[in-house]
Design an enzyme around this catalytic site. Structure first.
Site, PDB file in Angstrom:
ATOM      1  N   HIS A 401       0.799  -1.228   0.000  1.00 45.47           N
ATOM      2  CA  HIS A 401       0.000   0.000   0.000  1.00 45.47           C
ATOM      3  C   HIS A 401       0.827   1.271   0.000  1.00 45.47           C
ATOM      4  O   HIS A 401       0.263   2.354   0.176  1.00 45.47           O
ATOM      5  CB  HIS A 401      -0.915   0.049   1.225  1.00 45.47           C
ATOM      6  CG  HIS A 401      -2.027  -0.938   1.201  1.00 45.47           C
ATOM      7  ND1 HIS A 401      -3.264  -0.672   0.659  1.00 45.47           N
ATOM      8  CD2 HIS A 401      -2.088  -2.213   1.648  1.00 45.47           C
ATOM      9  CE1 HIS A 401      -4.043  -1.735   0.792  1.00 45.47           C
ATOM     10  NE2 HIS A 401      -3.347  -2.686   1.384  1.00 45.47           N
ATOM     11  N   LYS A 624      -7.820  14.376   4.309  1.00 36.43           N
ATOM     12  CA  LYS A 624      -7.012  13.149   4.311  1.00 36.43           C
ATOM     13  C   LYS A 624      -5.964  13.308   5.403  1.00 36.43           C
ATOM     14  O   LYS A 624      -5.821  14.389   5.962  1.00 36.43           O
ATOM     15  CB  LYS A 624      -6.351  12.916   2.960  1.00 36.43           C
ATOM     16  CG  LYS A 624      -5.664  14.164   2.347  1.00 36.43           C
ATOM     17  CD  LYS A 624      -5.168  13.904   0.932  1.00 36.43           C
ATOM     18  CE  LYS A 624      -6.216  14.094  -0.137  1.00 36.43           C
ATOM     19  NZ  LYS A 624      -6.367  12.955  -1.005  1.00 36.43           N
ATOM     20  N   ARG A 625      -5.230  12.221   5.716  1.00 38.96           N
ATOM     21  CA  ARG A 625      -4.150  12.369   6.687  1.00 38.96           C
ATOM     22  C   ARG A 625      -3.223  13.496   6.257  1.00 38.96           C
ATOM     23  O   ARG A 625      -2.997  13.726   5.066  1.00 38.96           O
ATOM     24  CB  ARG A 625      -3.366  11.056   6.800  1.00 38.96           C
ATOM     25  CG  ARG A 625      -4.116   9.944   7.517  1.00 38.96           C
ATOM     26  CD  ARG A 625      -4.550  10.354   8.917  1.00 38.96           C
ATOM     27  NE  ARG A 625      -3.413  10.608   9.764  1.00 38.96           N
ATOM     28  CZ  ARG A 625      -2.780   9.672  10.484  1.00 38.96           C
ATOM     29  NH1 ARG A 625      -3.207   8.430  10.480  1.00 38.96           N
ATOM     30  NH2 ARG A 625      -1.747  10.000  11.236  1.00 38.96           N
ATOM     31  N   LYS A 630       1.320  14.601   0.657  1.00 45.63           N
ATOM     32  CA  LYS A 630      -0.031  14.918   0.197  1.00 45.63           C
ATOM     33  C   LYS A 630      -0.184  16.417  -0.070  1.00 45.63           C
ATOM     34  O   LYS A 630      -1.175  16.869  -0.620  1.00 45.63           O
ATOM     35  CB  LYS A 630      -1.063  14.434   1.217  1.00 45.63           C
ATOM     36  CG  LYS A 630      -1.111  12.899   1.364  1.00 45.63           C
ATOM     37  CD  LYS A 630      -2.118  12.471   2.405  1.00 45.63           C
ATOM     38  CE  LYS A 630      -2.052  11.002   2.776  1.00 45.63           C
ATOM     39  NZ  LYS A 630      -2.796  10.124   1.868  1.00 45.63           N
ATOM     40  N   THR A 735      -8.319   6.755  -2.028  1.00 44.59           N
ATOM     41  CA  THR A 735      -9.659   6.200  -2.202  1.00 44.59           C
ATOM     42  C   THR A 735     -10.708   7.292  -2.009  1.00 44.59           C
ATOM     43  O   THR A 735     -11.819   7.175  -2.520  1.00 44.59           O
ATOM     44  CB  THR A 735      -9.929   5.055  -1.203  1.00 44.59           C
ATOM     45  OG1 THR A 735      -9.411   5.435   0.076  1.00 44.59           O
ATOM     46  CG2 THR A 735      -9.279   3.768  -1.649  1.00 44.59           C
ATOM     47  N   LYS A 739     -14.487   8.454  -3.857  1.00 43.13           N
ATOM     48  CA  LYS A 739     -15.728   8.825  -3.165  1.00 43.13           C
ATOM     49  C   LYS A 739     -16.211  10.194  -3.634  1.00 43.13           C
ATOM     50  O   LYS A 739     -17.398  10.396  -3.894  1.00 43.13           O
ATOM     51  CB  LYS A 739     -15.504   8.847  -1.645  1.00 43.13           C
ATOM     52  CG  LYS A 739     -15.149   7.486  -1.071  1.00 43.13           C
ATOM     53  CD  LYS A 739     -14.616   7.575   0.364  1.00 43.13           C
ATOM     54  CE  LYS A 739     -13.925   6.275   0.743  1.00 43.13           C
ATOM     55  NZ  LYS A 739     -13.103   6.398   1.961  1.00 43.13           N
TER      56      LYS A 739
HETATM   57  C1  NBG Z   1      -2.460   3.842   1.856  1.00 44.75           C
HETATM   58  C2  NBG Z   1      -2.040   4.708   0.680  1.00 44.75           C
HETATM   59  C3  NBG Z   1      -3.233   5.190  -0.114  1.00 44.75           C
HETATM   60  C4  NBG Z   1      -4.110   4.010  -0.482  1.00 44.75           C
HETATM   61  C5  NBG Z   1      -4.455   3.212   0.762  1.00 44.75           C
HETATM   62  C6  NBG Z   1      -5.279   1.983   0.451  1.00 44.75           C
HETATM   63  C7  NBG Z   1      -1.043   3.199   3.740  1.00 44.75           C
HETATM   64  C8  NBG Z   1       0.187   2.527   4.182  1.00 44.75           C
HETATM   65  N1  NBG Z   1      -1.276   3.261   2.445  1.00 44.75           N
HETATM   66  O1  NBG Z   1      -2.811   5.841  -1.265  1.00 44.75           O
HETATM   67  O2  NBG Z   1      -1.276   5.797   1.140  1.00 44.75           O
HETATM   68  O3  NBG Z   1      -5.270   4.441  -1.110  1.00 44.75           O
HETATM   69  O4  NBG Z   1      -3.290   2.775   1.403  1.00 44.75           O
HETATM   70  O5  NBG Z   1      -4.657   1.183  -0.484  1.00 44.75           O
HETATM   71  O6  NBG Z   1      -1.817   3.644   4.556  1.00 44.75           O
END
Ligand code: NBG
Length: 890
Positions: A401, A624-625, A630, A735, A739
């Site tokens: 991920h 987002k985080r 980002k 993701t 949405k």
């Molecule tokens: C996150 C990514 C995102 C991705 C999500 C789900 C982690 C380690 N990874 O870009 O930063 O959409 O995973 O796949 O949280």
């Protein structure tokens, strides 16, 4: 070659919280009495109906059930929304249990292959609305609650989020569970029942983030979980390994099963998320207590509590704590024992395990499953190493991920060897076997790359270093799971991603570009060996939660336009909306719904922040985080510029400007220094801008604290523009972009992660794209030392920060330097590089917004074009291409 380490009778849990089994578990436990019973038989279907008999439940029956819960479970006659919620939730619980039991009884009989989704995180959000809707009893519940004197919405609003995840990764796992159940796929999630979820974020007077504990489990008990004290497994830590690999742990805790039923959408399937709680083997040492040693008396309980106390609040940042490894092993060991025990109830030969079980490892967090499955097969069940290795590889699959190097877990050998000495031995053995197997390949590769004798410049001289290092050994090191820490010579590390790749049958990334990047940059040496292992599975989101339930007004319009609500299950049907973009009447309705949702969000903003925001302005959202990659900082700088531009404009110019409400939200990891400064800067800008009477309604900057699933459900439907502006090549997928797109918000973004596929589906001309391509990033990073091409808007904005126009200049100094001073921060994420094209894209967005018909057309096109990003599609691909799991509907 199993061994009973402690002595006494052993316990192992059974499948569905039902049938007892006494087996040779890895360690035995003393004094535990087995209580097991087949759930479905012990609890007859008390409601007399399953959810497949939708419609046969009347609101009167629901009201009666709720009344009963009020009277007997809560013993109250309170009509508060909190009390009503609890009573309604328990009534829904009973329905879920009925369906759960039917499903699992059926699965037990049919014995299909199961997928087990191993994840350290499940970001579930609220359960009640989702459950009621998936069960198809929303009308009856709404009516019943109305008759009780409230609304289902108000009642649902009292539920606390289950925030057992950090961000995208955990929420993806939650969407996947919904899709697995909705597609009738036999599958369970496995994770940890953390006592505290992701911290609650507050904002202090000075704009800085405040972290508060997130206690999510209701004091009165959790209606969404079924605790099964009879299903418990011992999990050992530390200790020593004797001759022949006999591990005697020095510390053992019990993992206790807590089941969270997962109802599929309008299907009879209700699957399961099994989260493990930890209990001490001996809760209380009476002897110690009587001797006055009170601490000692409860010491083992403390240790157990510690394991499941809290979710690590880090997303894509390294957390090197031993406790985290302990958590990982804890849930993996319990989950594997549980599945093996279940398999052995009906099957004898563990070599056949791959026919019945596949474990999907959600990132590297569960990678300890590789040596743990080996250990169980070899040490507990007596399988020979090579056979066990074949079974293990077939049973495991790994999803990557992230490409952030700091998040690719590497555990020091010293830490692993201390906590899990037997596993460290097995990892060494796996590594040796692996390196032996590829040695011929590496030898060939080295020979092919060897300098030709006729080129004297390439031939090593006698005293050159090349002669002292065996080139084959040097090349093999690239493939080794155990490696030396390049930053700390002598320290050996276990590369968990490499272990996952070697120990899996499939490895996948989460968006097309990401799956290519991992092949090229992260695992190229493994791609050489088994190219067929590497796959792509572009992420998706459940349309139930993220369109049908969070945006019921839009969902109703879509259903009306399509003449069916089948799109909730078959998202490809959304494409039929495309022609509606040309229909002026339809656009009007579309706009009215967006306006309704903006009003709702505006009211929420007022309630939380006290600020009034104009609903006629463009709602521009980045949630987002908080992370440097980002690039919330880029957004913030652009907002400072917008503010400065408004201040400098004449009244005529101001009249032409497009008003904006910029909404930002997201949590910064508690140890992430720069991310916390970004939060503070957004809040400082917010304070200055929102309190400047000259600006009026032209700009409002809002930081919404404590971004979570429930917040997202209010924010996303109201968004008109959404920002996904990571440095190209850094965001694996994203993701929320999906949405937002599905809810008709236009995207301003870089060609990164799933943005690229969203652009493919929507038409790239319909996105506001900008920024450098991923391929150019390495070169630009090289060149960045000489970067001088600062945009004047950028310079003016930062000058204002430096002068203290937005709060404490000294506090922001190193944040400012990180993107401006190449000797200090070096702008690794190329914020300065991309700023000018970002501003161009922003101008395009403003221009289009001025034309409301065109804007609405695009908004409709977004919803119509992005059905591909349903997690049902993603899960179907996993099921077909990795898991080989087939639907099995009761
Ligand atoms: C996150 C990514 C995102 C991705 C999500 C789900 C982690 C380690 N990874 O870009 O930063 O959409 O995973 O796949 O949280």
């Amino acid at each position: 070659m199993y061994r009973v380490m402690i002595g006494g009778k052993s316990l192992c849990g059974s499948n569905y919280g039902s049938i007892p089994c006494v087996r040779n578990a890895q360690f035995a436990m003393r004094g535990q009495k087995r209580i097991g019973f087949p759930v479905a038989q012990a609890f007859p279907n008390i409601l007399g109906k399953s959810k497949s008999s939708n419609g046969s439940v009347s609101s009167d029956v629901v009201k009666e059930e709720v009344g009963r819960e009020m009277q007997y479970r809560l013993s109250t006659n309170s009509s508060s929304d909190e009390a009503t919620y609890t009573a309604v939730a328990w009534s829904v619980h009973n329905r879920l249990v009925d369906s759960f039991n039917q499903t699992h009884e059926f699965w037990k009989k049919k014995d299909p292959k199961f997928v087990y989704y191993l994840s350290a995180e499940f970001l579930m959000g609220r359960t009640m609305t989702n459950a009621i809707n998936n069960l198809g009893v929303e009308g009856e519940y709404a009516e019943a609650v109305r008759e009780i004197g409230s609304t289902l919405e108000a009642v649902a609003d009292t539920e606390v989020d289950a925030a057992l995840g950090n961000g995208g990764l955990g929420r993806l796992a939650a969407c996947f569970l919904d899709s697995m159940a909705s597609l009738d796929l036999p599958g369970w999630g496995y994770g940890i029942r953390y006592k505290y979820g992701m911290f609650k974020q507050g904002v202090a007077e000075d704009g800085k983030q405040v972290e508060l504990p997130d206690k999510w489990i209701p004091e009165t008990g959790n209606p969404w979980e079924i605790r099964r004290p009879q299903i418990r497994f011992p999990v050992g830590f530390y200790g020593s390994v004797g001759a022949g690999g006999v591990w005697t742990p020095a510390e053992t805790v019990h993992a206790v099963a807590c089941d969270f039923p997962i109802p599929g959408y309008h299907t009879s399937t209700t699957s399961n998320l099994r989260l493990w709680d930890a209990e001490a083997v001996e809760e209380f040492d009476l002897e110690a207590f009587n001797a006055g040693e009170y601490e000692k008396a409860v010491a083992s309980r403390r240790k157990a509590d510690e394991i499941v106390a809290v979710l690590y609040p880090n997303d894509a940042t390294e957390e090197g704590k031993e406790l985290r490894l302990k958590q990982q092993y804890f849930f993996v060991a319990a989950s594997l024992q549980d599945t093996l025990a279940r398999f052995l109830e009906d099957h004898g030969d563990l070599e056949k395990l791959p026919e019945k079980a596949i474990f999907q490892m959600n990132d590297t967090h569960p990678t300890i499953a590789v040596p743990e499955l080996m250990r169980l097969l070899i040490d507990v069940h007596g399988m020979e190493f090579n056979k066990a290795w074949e079974v293990t590889k077939k049973c495991l699959a790994y999803t990557n991920h992230t490409v952030m190097p700091e998040a690719l877990e590497k555990w020091p050998v010293a830490v692993l060897a201390k906590l899990l000495p037997r596993h460290m031995q097995l990892i060494e053995q796996i590594n040796e076997t692996w390196l032996d197997s590829i040695k011929p390949h590496v030898e060939k590769k080295v020979a092919a790359a060897a300098p030709k004798a006729e080129d004297p410049a390439d031939v090593p001289t006698e005293d050159s270093e090349a002669e002292t290092v065996d080139p084959v050994e040097a090349a093999l090191a690239e493939y080794s799971i155990v490696q030396e820490n390049p930053w700390n010579k002598g320290e050996m590390l276990v590369n968990m991603a490499y272990l996952a790749v070697v120990g899996s049958s499939a490895v996948n990334g989460v968006a097309a570009i990401h799956s290519e990047i991992i092949k090229e940059d992260i695992f190229p040496q493994f791609v050489e060996i088994f190219p067929e292992k590497f796959q792509n599975k572009t992420n998706g989101v459940t349309l139930r939660r993220w369109l049908a339930y969070c945006n019921p007004e839009l969902a109703a319009l879509v259903t009306e336009a399509l003449g069916t609500d089948e799109w909730v299950k078959d998202a490809t049907l959304l494409s039929k909306l495309k022609p509606m973009a040309e229909d002026a009447e339809f656009r009007k309705k579309w706009r009215a719904i967006k306006m309704q949702r903006k009003e709702k969000l505006a009211a929420h903003i007022k309630e939380v922040t006290g600020y009034d925001v104009p609903v006629s302005a463009m709602f521009d959202v980045q949630v987002k985080r908080i992370h440097e990659y980002k690039r919330q900082l880029m957004n913030t700088v652009s907002l400072i510029h917008r503010y400065q531009k408004i201040k400098a404009a004449s009244p005529e110019e101001r009249a032409k400007m497009v008003p904006r409400v910029a909404i930002l939200g997201g949590k910064a990891a508690s140890a992430y220094y720069m991310a916390k400064k970004i939060v503070a800067l957004v809040n400082a800008v917010s304070k200055t801008v929102n309190n400047d009477p000259e600006v009026g309604d032209l700009l409002k900057v809002i930081f919404l604290p404590n971004y979570n699933v429930t917040e997202a459900e209010v924010i996303i439907p109201a968004a008109e523009l959404s920002q996904h502006i990571s440095t190209a090549g850094t965001e694996a997928s994203g993701t929320s972009n999906m949405k937002f797109a599905l809810n008709g918000a236009l995207i301003i973004g870089t060609m990164d992660g799933a943005n690229i596929e969203i652009a493919d589906n929507t038409g790239v001309e319909n996105l506001f794209t900008f920024g450098v391509d991923a391929a150019d990033v390495p070169r630009l990073r090289e060149e960045r030392k000489d970067f001088k091409d600062y945009d004047p808007r950028w310079v003016a904005a930062f000058d204002a920060v430096r002068k203290g126009e937005f709060g404490d200049a000294a506090y922001f100094e190193d944040l400012v330097d990180s993107v401006n001073d190449m000797t200090k921060g070096n702008d690794w994420f190329l914020v300065a590089n991309d700023f000018a094209t970002y501003m161009d894209a922003q101008d395009e967005a403003d221009a289009l917004y001025a034309d409301e018909e065109e804007w609405t057309k695009r908004s409709i096109i977004y919803t119509a074009s992005n059905g591909f990003f349903s997690s049902d599609r993603t899960i179907q691909q996993y099921a077909d291409e990795i898991w080989n799991v087939k639907p099995c509907a009761p």
